[in-house]
Design a protein around this motif. Sequence first.
Motif, PDB file in Angstrom:
ATOM      1  N   MET A   1       0.806  -1.122   0.039  1.00 61.09           N
ATOM      2  CA  MET A   1      -0.060   0.108   0.072  1.00 61.09           C
ATOM      3  C   MET A   1       0.893   1.385  -0.207  1.00 61.09           C
ATOM      4  N   ILE A   2       0.344   2.431  -0.863  1.00 55.28           N
ATOM      5  CA  ILE A   2       1.170   3.788  -0.898  1.00 55.28           C
ATOM      6  C   ILE A   2       0.263   4.661  -0.127  1.00 55.28           C
ATOM      7  N   GLY A   3       0.724   5.135   0.777  1.00 55.55           N
ATOM      8  CA  GLY A   3      -0.064   6.192   1.608  1.00 55.55           C
ATOM      9  C   GLY A   3      -0.588   5.567   2.790  1.00 55.55           C
ATOM     10  N   PHE A   4      -0.493   6.235   4.186  1.00 54.16           N
ATOM     11  CA  PHE A   4      -1.136   5.641   5.319  1.00 54.16           C
ATOM     12  C   PHE A   4      -1.994   6.730   5.898  1.00 54.16           C
ATOM     13  N   GLY A   5      -2.664   7.690   5.287  1.00 56.98           N
ATOM     14  CA  GLY A   5      -3.437   8.416   6.033  1.00 56.98           C
ATOM     15  C   GLY A   5      -4.608   7.829   6.736  1.00 56.98           C
ATOM     16  N   LYS A   6      -5.709   8.728   6.866  1.00 55.53           N
ATOM     17  CA  LYS A   6      -6.895   8.218   7.744  1.00 55.53           C
ATOM     18  C   LYS A   6      -7.628   6.878   6.898  1.00 55.53           C
ATOM     19  N   ALA A   7      -7.767   7.271   5.541  1.00 59.34           N
ATOM     20  CA  ALA A   7      -8.236   6.254   4.517  1.00 59.34           C
ATOM     21  C   ALA A   7      -7.482   5.082   4.455  1.00 59.34           C
ATOM     22  N   GLY A   8      -5.963   5.260   4.520  1.00 56.24           N
ATOM     23  CA  GLY A   8      -5.147   4.182   4.135  1.00 56.24           C
ATOM     24  C   GLY A   8      -5.157   3.392   5.486  1.00 56.24           C
ATOM     25  N   LYS A   9      -5.028   3.685   6.512  1.00 57.51           N
ATOM     26  CA  LYS A   9      -5.071   3.279   7.647  1.00 57.51           C
ATOM     27  C   LYS A   9      -6.331   2.342   8.045  1.00 57.51           C
ATOM     28  N   ALA A  10      -7.366   3.139   7.628  1.00 57.99           N
ATOM     29  CA  ALA A  10      -8.552   2.066   7.645  1.00 57.99           C
ATOM     30  C   ALA A  10      -8.667   0.929   6.837  1.00 57.99           C
ATOM     31  N   VAL A  11      -8.231   1.152   5.479  1.00 56.75           N
ATOM     32  CA  VAL A  11      -8.044   0.083   4.494  1.00 56.75           C
ATOM     33  C   VAL A  11      -7.080  -1.053   4.901  1.00 56.75           C
ATOM     34  N   ALA A  12      -5.871  -0.495   5.484  1.00 62.47           N
ATOM     35  CA  ALA A  12      -4.845  -1.623   5.938  1.00 62.47           C
ATOM     36  C   ALA A  12      -5.493  -2.609   6.826  1.00 62.47           C
ATOM     37  N   SER A  13      -6.280  -1.825   8.004  1.00 59.94           N
ATOM     38  CA  SER A  13      -6.850  -2.726   8.846  1.00 59.94           C
ATOM     39  C   SER A  13      -7.874  -3.605   8.223  1.00 59.94           C
ATOM     40  N   VAL A  14      -8.852  -3.645   7.451  1.00 56.61           N
ATOM     41  CA  VAL A  14      -9.827  -4.216   6.628  1.00 56.61           C
ATOM     42  C   VAL A  14      -8.876  -5.327   5.926  1.00 56.61           C
ATOM     43  N   ILE A  15      -7.921  -5.048   5.399  1.00 56.64           N
ATOM     44  CA  ILE A  15      -7.096  -6.148   4.563  1.00 56.64           C
ATOM     45  C   ILE A  15      -6.363  -7.031   5.570  1.00 56.64           C
ATOM     46  N   LEU A  16      -6.055  -6.778   6.639  1.00 53.68           N
ATOM     47  CA  LEU A  16      -5.168  -7.445   7.500  1.00 53.68           C
ATOM     48  C   LEU A  16      -6.055  -8.461   8.101  1.00 53.68           C
ATOM     49  N   GLN A  17      -7.253  -8.002   8.223  1.00 54.52           N
ATOM     50  CA  GLN A  17      -8.332  -8.961   8.888  1.00 54.52           C
ATOM     51  C   GLN A  17      -8.983  -9.879   7.866  1.00 54.52           C
ATOM     52  N   HIS A  18      -8.705  -9.619   6.618  1.00 48.55           N
ATOM     53  CA  HIS A  18      -9.519 -10.680   5.546  1.00 48.55           C
ATOM     54  C   HIS A  18      -8.492 -11.851   5.326  1.00 48.55           C
ATOM     55  N   PRO A  19      -9.364 -12.823   5.199  1.00 45.75           N
ATOM     56  CA  PRO A  19      -8.572 -14.505   5.416  1.00 45.75           C
ATOM     57  C   PRO A  19      -7.925 -14.706   3.982  1.00 45.75           C
ATOM     58  N   ASP A  20      -8.500 -13.814   2.852  1.00 38.01           N
ATOM     59  CA  ASP A  20      -7.700 -14.328   1.608  1.00 38.01           C
ATOM     60  C   ASP A  20      -6.868 -13.057   1.062  1.00 38.01           C
TER      61      ASP A  20
END
Length: 250
Positions: A1-20
Amino acid sequence: MIGFGKAGKAVASVILQHPDMELVWVLRRSDVLEKRSVAEFLGVSPATGTDATIHSIEHVDIEQFLDEYPVDGIIDFSPASGIYTYGRAAARRGITIISAVSHYAEAEKELLAELARETVVFWSPNITLGVNYLLFAGKFLKKIAPWADIEVVEEHFKQKQGVSGTALKIAEALEVNISDINSVRAGGIVGRHEVIFGFPYQTVRLIHESISREAFGNGVIFAAQNLKGLANGLYDFEDILLPYFSTGKN
């Protein structure tokens, strides 16, 4: 992922918790969180057991970095200029590019088209699944009733500058003048878009409201899953939603 602002953090959290899905790394301009664990910083447990590390773009050579940390796709939540940092290096390696950047100038749009000759490139100014369904449904309704009055209303948090990229895309698709977009800035509204179709004896309202920025993560995952196996090219949400609109009557 490129970017780690408010949206980036939220997306990273969802991806980390996705089994696939597996988040391999986060690349950001600031070095404040460099070498930190993404899962630890966000306070989540990776579903796959694999964590990601935060890196600063100021301290990496992008060519070497992509060879050392290979990935299938790059998710871009950086400023518009970010595409120049990694775009060509990613395209040469056949890495899928999923961009959620709100605004691109013509020069960046031309670069996306250039990169799409070498790899799969996806761009959506608003990468939530719901708002793109709204856009798709709105285009169908306009086709059915081109004479209806159409109004576009967008609401966002107080600090957001300018008209939202999503509202501009909706206006363009429905042939509404940009000057006629109604913008509301109040409090901490994450994002709300409404399209009003005015008929003589009835009104149809298509509304999408983002409850939290994690909605961007669901959109990223949907896009990634539906881009698999596609030929090189430049895609948007309409391209991957269209197959779902077949009724498939038996």
